[in-house]
Scaffold this active site. Structure first.
Site, mmCIF file in Angstrom:
data_model
loop_
_atom_site.group_PDB
_atom_site.id
_atom_site.type_symbol
_atom_site.label_atom_id
_atom_site.label_comp_id
_atom_site.label_asym_id
_atom_site.label_seq_id
_atom_site.Cartn_x
_atom_site.Cartn_y
_atom_site.Cartn_z
ATOM 1 N N GLY A 189 -34.338 14.302 6.236
ATOM 2 C CA GLY A 189 -35.138 14.932 5.184
ATOM 3 C C GLY A 189 -35.981 13.966 4.370
ATOM 4 O O GLY A 189 -36.633 14.359 3.418
ATOM 5 N N ASP A 323 -47.564 23.519 15.579
ATOM 6 C CA ASP A 323 -46.950 23.520 14.239
ATOM 7 C C ASP A 323 -47.674 22.573 13.290
ATOM 8 O O ASP A 323 -47.371 22.532 12.106
ATOM 9 C CB ASP A 323 -45.470 23.148 14.324
ATOM 10 C CG ASP A 323 -45.253 21.837 15.056
ATOM 11 O OD1 ASP A 323 -45.743 21.697 16.179
ATOM 12 O OD2 ASP A 323 -44.603 20.939 14.494
HETATM 13 C C1 LIG Z 1 -46.099 17.583 13.457
HETATM 14 O O1 LIG Z 1 -45.365 18.060 14.496
HETATM 15 C C2 LIG Z 1 -44.350 17.209 14.931
HETATM 16 C C3 LIG Z 1 -43.899 17.659 16.231
HETATM 17 O O2 LIG Z 1 -44.465 18.869 16.582
HETATM 18 C C4 LIG Z 1 -43.295 17.238 13.874
HETATM 19 O O3 LIG Z 1 -42.124 16.584 14.310
HETATM 20 C C5 LIG Z 1 -43.879 16.524 12.719
HETATM 21 O O4 LIG Z 1 -43.047 16.617 11.608
HETATM 22 C C6 LIG Z 1 -45.258 17.016 12.350
HETATM 23 N N1 LIG Z 1 -45.951 15.880 11.948
HETATM 24 C C7 LIG Z 1 -46.099 15.597 10.686
HETATM 25 C C8 LIG Z 1 -46.791 14.319 10.396
HETATM 26 O O5 LIG Z 1 -45.725 16.323 9.793
#
Ligand SMILES: *[C@@H]1O[C@H](CO)[C@@H](O)[C@H](O)[C@H]1NC(C)=O
Ligand SMILES: *[C@@H]1O[C@H](CO)[C@@H](O)[C@H](O)[C@H]1NC(C)=O
Ligand SMILES: *[C@@H]1O[C@H](CO)[C@@H](O)[C@H](O)[C@H]1NC(C)=O
Ligand SMILES: *[C@@H]1O[C@H](CO)[C@@H](O)[C@H](O)[C@H]1NC(C)=O
Length: 570
Positions: A189, A323
């Site tokens: 986290g 995502d």
């Molecule tokens: C974007 O996506 C990845 C994998 O899909 C995830 O693990 C990650 O937290 C996200 N990246 C960021 C920089 O938030």
């Protein structure tokens, strides 16, 4: 205030108080009645934090289903869009390492003196809640590296609430690095100083480059130990935790819808989609039977525009999973991003992405892939006729992208109007840049600074180092002749007007990895001076600045920059 409209921050440490511990435990791992949960949060907030001049609200919570269980227990969740989840305060002492004046003043309507307030520093790092805030973690899924990855969700981010400012704009505030949530899976986290400095600087820099993006209010660093495997090679080292408070008009992603379709929660899907359209796509009529088709075509168009914009500043996002793709087509989730230096369509910012799936040149195609996934998510809500309209929209994506790319690069070259040869002149230059490895940013910038007569006579001053690299190419003279001919066809134009126009779209400064790295090395020793200098410089990326010049920000990258491997663990 300097003439550029910003001031340097005074850095200070805030010693946190612990008056809110009783609240931290509220509701944790116990099933709560939703109303009681909301009321208790409101109640405790009002009681404790009168003096913070920023009150948040939560329309989302009234409209969208909330997980009944509160607390950071990792688990699959059904039937909801958010879970209640409290930030975990960082280990003190805390230092406010940087803050954005522009966000404070122009988004949050705050006086900059607020950053001297210890309570405020606690609020922007998860140690306290802003009045009215109900911290939540968002449930979403996503396709990662081409494959469905199931439930993901905010694993280390907390959505605090929204703020409606004087201009009537609504902004959603989120903490990143603020502790575990029901979606943390095996993660801790936390976010480290390294990745937080990068996100803070880059999201602000992108805004001042004119690219749609999330923003960052503040960067708070702590003494909290965080363990990371820098290069995924088993060497775990101790770093320190940091929290960024970031803002966006909305944090909904393609994956926010995908998960609901995948699990067959179609009622929730419809509720969420209607909410998104009503809140963020105001010009779409809610009683329009084709509203989902119109929504989809908007997202397709704007995604194409966004990616073309990224290309025009040499930005590679690095993890274009569904995502990480905003439904509002703004740049979000700054991870292993990079600004391309030597022009190379295969430039990959994530050094572990061996296959180059997310190389800079692949971004337009990845955007299309992600939009296909969005359409799959919408499919159960569409009639077959609407589905085929959406498919048609998808077929037009590539043309929309090409057209926008073309317009942006025409502007980068100073062209007015349209000439048949424009595409050729652009492609020819890019080819020369690729062959010679010329610097992307500075080639265009120096073309904005060079005079036509210098180009004509080939007397390019050595200080124009990127153009000098191009000069060695056997076809450079040919390209220059085409270029000058094109420029001379714009009759009412002058060379000064051309330079002025071009300097307004071709930045002199971008956040190169070596600059970020240099600032990070100092930040890890609690020296935030270079974070401040970069922040200040990148607030006016199109304006030549003395201090930035002295720091070498527009010079040829130093030799150590070549060996730099940017760690992607964050
Ligand atoms: C974007 O996506 C990845 C994998 O899909 C995830 O693990 C990650 O937290 C996200 N990246 C960021 C920089 O938030
Ligand atoms: C900010 O607050 C300080 C101290 O309360 C005050 O002196 C100053 O005038 C304020 N600045 C603005 C721009 O309102
Ligand atoms: C596409 O998106 C861009 C950028 O937001 C906007 O300026 C343009 O009007 C949109 N075009 C259409 C056809 O919606
Ligand atoms: C970088 O790429 C590798 C290989 O595809 C991937 O496993 C890793 O998650 C990526 N890093 C980030 C932060 O997305």
């Amino acid at each position: 205030m300097t003439k550029h409209g910003f001031t340097l921050f005074v850095f200070f440490s805030a010693v946190a108080s612990t008056t809110c511990r009783d609240e931290q435990d509220f509701c944790e791992s116990k099933v709560c009645n939703e109303r009681e949960f909301k009321q208790n949060h409101f109640y405790t907030n009002e009681k404790t934090y009168g003096e913070i001049p920023l009150t948040l609200s939560h329309r989302l919570l009234d409209a969208l289903p909330l997980d009944e269980l509160d607390g950071p227990v990792s688990r699959p969740v059904r039937g909801c869009v958010f879970s209640g989840s409290r930030p975990t305060p960082l280990k003190e002492p805390l230092t406010l390492a940087a803050a954005s004046q522009d966000v404070l003043r122009n988004i949050l309507d705050l006086n900059e003196s607020v950053i001297q307030n210890e309570e405020f520093v606690l609020c922007v790092s998860g140690g306290k809640l802003f009045p009215g805030s109900i911290p939540l973690a968002h449930r979403y899924g996503g396709h990662q590296f081409g494959y469905w990855a199931g439930q993901l969700g905010d694993g280390r981010a907390h959505f605090l609430g929204e703020y409606t400012n004087r201009k009537g704009e609504r902004w959603e505030l989120q903490l990143k690095g603020s502790g575990k949530t029901p979606y943390s899976r095996s993660g801790d986290g936390r976010a480290v100083i390294r990745s937080s400095v990068r996100e803070f600087l880059c999201s602000e820099a992108m805004h001042f480059l004119g690219v749609p993006t999330s923003r960052a209010l503040s960067l708070v660093v702590s003494e909290e130990p965080v363990w990371r495997d820098l290069f995924y090679n088993g060497n775990v080292i101790k770093e320190r935790g940091a929290v960024v408070l970031r803002l966006a008009r909305s944090w909904f992603r393609i994956g926010s819808l995908e998960i609901l379709t995948r699990t067959g929660e179609l009622d929730v899907l419809r509720t969420l989609l209607d909410f998104i359209i009503e809140e963020y796509f105001k010009s779409i009529a809610m009683n329009d039977p084709d509203k989902y088709v119109v929504f989809f075509s908007r997202v397709v168009n704007e995604t194409a525009h966004l990616i073309a914009h990224w290309m025009s500043v040499g930005f590679a996002h690095g993890v274009c999973n569904t995502d990480n793709f905003s439904l509002l087509s703004i740049t979000i989730d700054y991870g292993p991003f990079g600004f391309m230096e030597s022009y190379d369509p295969n430039f990959v910012p994530n050094t572990s992405d061996d296959e180059g799936r997310y190389s800079i040149g692949a971004q337009a195609n990845v955007g299309l892939f992600n939009l296909q996934k969005l359409l799959e998510a919408l499919k159960p809500l569409l009639t077959s006729d609407q589905l085929s309209q959406c498919r048609q929209t998808l077929r037009e994506y590539s043309q929309t992208y090409q057209q926008r790319f073309h317009e942006l690069f025409k502007a980068k070259l100073g062209f007015l109007g349209n000439q048949e040869t424009d595409s050729y002149v652009i492609a020819f230059l890019l080819k020369l840049m690729e062959d010679t490895g010329a610097d992307f940013t500075m080639t265009f910038r120096q073309l904005s600074e060079v005079t036509m007569s210098q180009l004509q006579t080939g007397s390019i001053p050595p200080s124009m180092w990127a153009l000098s690299d191009l000069l060695s190419h056997e076809y450079f003279r040919d390209w220059v002749q085409l270029y000058l001919k094109r420029l001379s066809r714009m009759e009412s134009d002058s060379d000064a007007a051309r330079q002025h126009r071009m300097q307004g779209v071709n930045p002199r400064y971008v956040l190169r990895n070596w600059m970020a790295e240099s600032a990070i090395r100092k930040a890890e020793k609690n020296d935030f001076s270079e974070v401040a200098l970069l922040q200040k410089t990148l607030t006016e990326p199109f304006v030549e600045q003395e201090e930035a010049e002295r720091a070498g920000y527009s010079s040829k990258p130093p030799s150590w920059a070549q060996q730099l491997r940017v760690s992607c663990s964050s």
